[in-house]
Design an enzyme around this catalytic site. Sequence first.
Site, PDB file in Angstrom:
ATOM      1  N   SER A  99       0.834  -1.201   0.000  1.00  0.00           N
ATOM      2  CA  SER A  99       0.000   0.000   0.000  1.00  0.00           C
ATOM      3  C   SER A  99       0.873   1.256   0.000  1.00  0.00           C
ATOM      4  CB  SER A  99      -0.956  -0.043   1.194  1.00  0.00           C
ATOM      5  OG  SER A  99      -2.013   0.874   1.034  1.00  0.00           O
ATOM      6  N   ASP A 235      -5.650  -3.609  -2.631  1.00  0.00           N
ATOM      7  CA  ASP A 235      -4.681  -3.255  -1.593  1.00  0.00           C
ATOM      8  C   ASP A 235      -4.166  -4.477  -0.834  1.00  0.00           C
ATOM      9  OD1 ASP A 235      -3.813  -2.343   1.197  1.00  0.00           O
ATOM     10  OD2 ASP A 235      -4.135  -0.417   0.210  1.00  0.00           O
TER      11      ASP A 235
END
Length: 354
Positions: A99, A235
């Site tokens: 991320s 993610d």
Amino acid sequence: MSSAKNFLVIAFIIFPYNACNCSVWANPSKIQKNGIIHGSVSPVLIDPNSEIVKTPRVKDRPTIALALGGGGIRGVAHIGVLRVLQKEGIPIDYIAGCSMGSIVGGLYCTGVPLDDIEKLLVDGSLQKAFAPGCISLAVLMMPLKYLTCTLTFQERPYAGLFDGKKFRAFIAKRLPEDKKLIENTNPPFAALATNLLDGKAYKLAKGDLADCIVASSAISPIVRPVEIHGKLYVDGGISSNLPVISARQFGADIVIAVPVDEILDPEPAKKYRSVRNVVTRIIDIVISIVDEHYLQNTDLVIMPDISHVPIFTKKTKYIKSTIKAGENATYAALPAIREAIKKSQLKISSETVP
């Protein structure tokens, strides 16, 4: 209230709607492409039980890998961590990022100066590229977009407020020409993403770097899932927020984890009359539990104090203070890091003695 303050609440409100209405769930045979080619990226399933193969030693010192965790804006603490390690002459041989950790780590490994990465966040250009528009308006327009698809017999896109194209272009523009592929980064870099179809963590270490970064940081349902070879990636924090295993798989002698989690101190009950606070707390708890598991497999930990820093914010004061927290935590960890290097060096020396 601003869209930034409502970011998480909107995400949790809109996600069930998307899950029920998006064709990727209702009918996998009717899926519209994102319009970005990801054919060069080759995701590899992360098997926590796989044996770590030591790479041939090419240095006469211990090698170090960093595992940069995700956590929204809290992840800008990684800039401070890298800055201090660089200043203090601590060698970094490999980086794995998830991320925000993949954004900071990926740019750093292509030679983008840390000051330039910081500027992208302080001036808000990175955040604007990630969510290029008013989130509240995008939420309101989504039913209309789906209705338009139905009336015009078009296949619905993957669920998400933004398609990620502007963010990909933003990242790609800042990569040197000879570092467009992730395998050309120096030090070597790997991003971590979650396959939405099987729920497992995958390492992205081959192919277009910008695609890898977008896939690793595609927070659903803000950014649409990224399609790679028929699978959908979002993610990495969902499955493995702290990429310790990916860092370990480089074969480094020392793995340093950098989680950017909120410390779960007791809070007054009245705080949770706010929906936003409840949602944020739930995310903090889940991430903390997931990261705790991976922290057991690391050698050292740098833990920035990012207490009370929102996961999503455009306020410069938070970004500056978070970077400073990364610097402070790294300075505090330097004695332990140097001691670990010394012990590993002695071990290497003993192994090479005939």
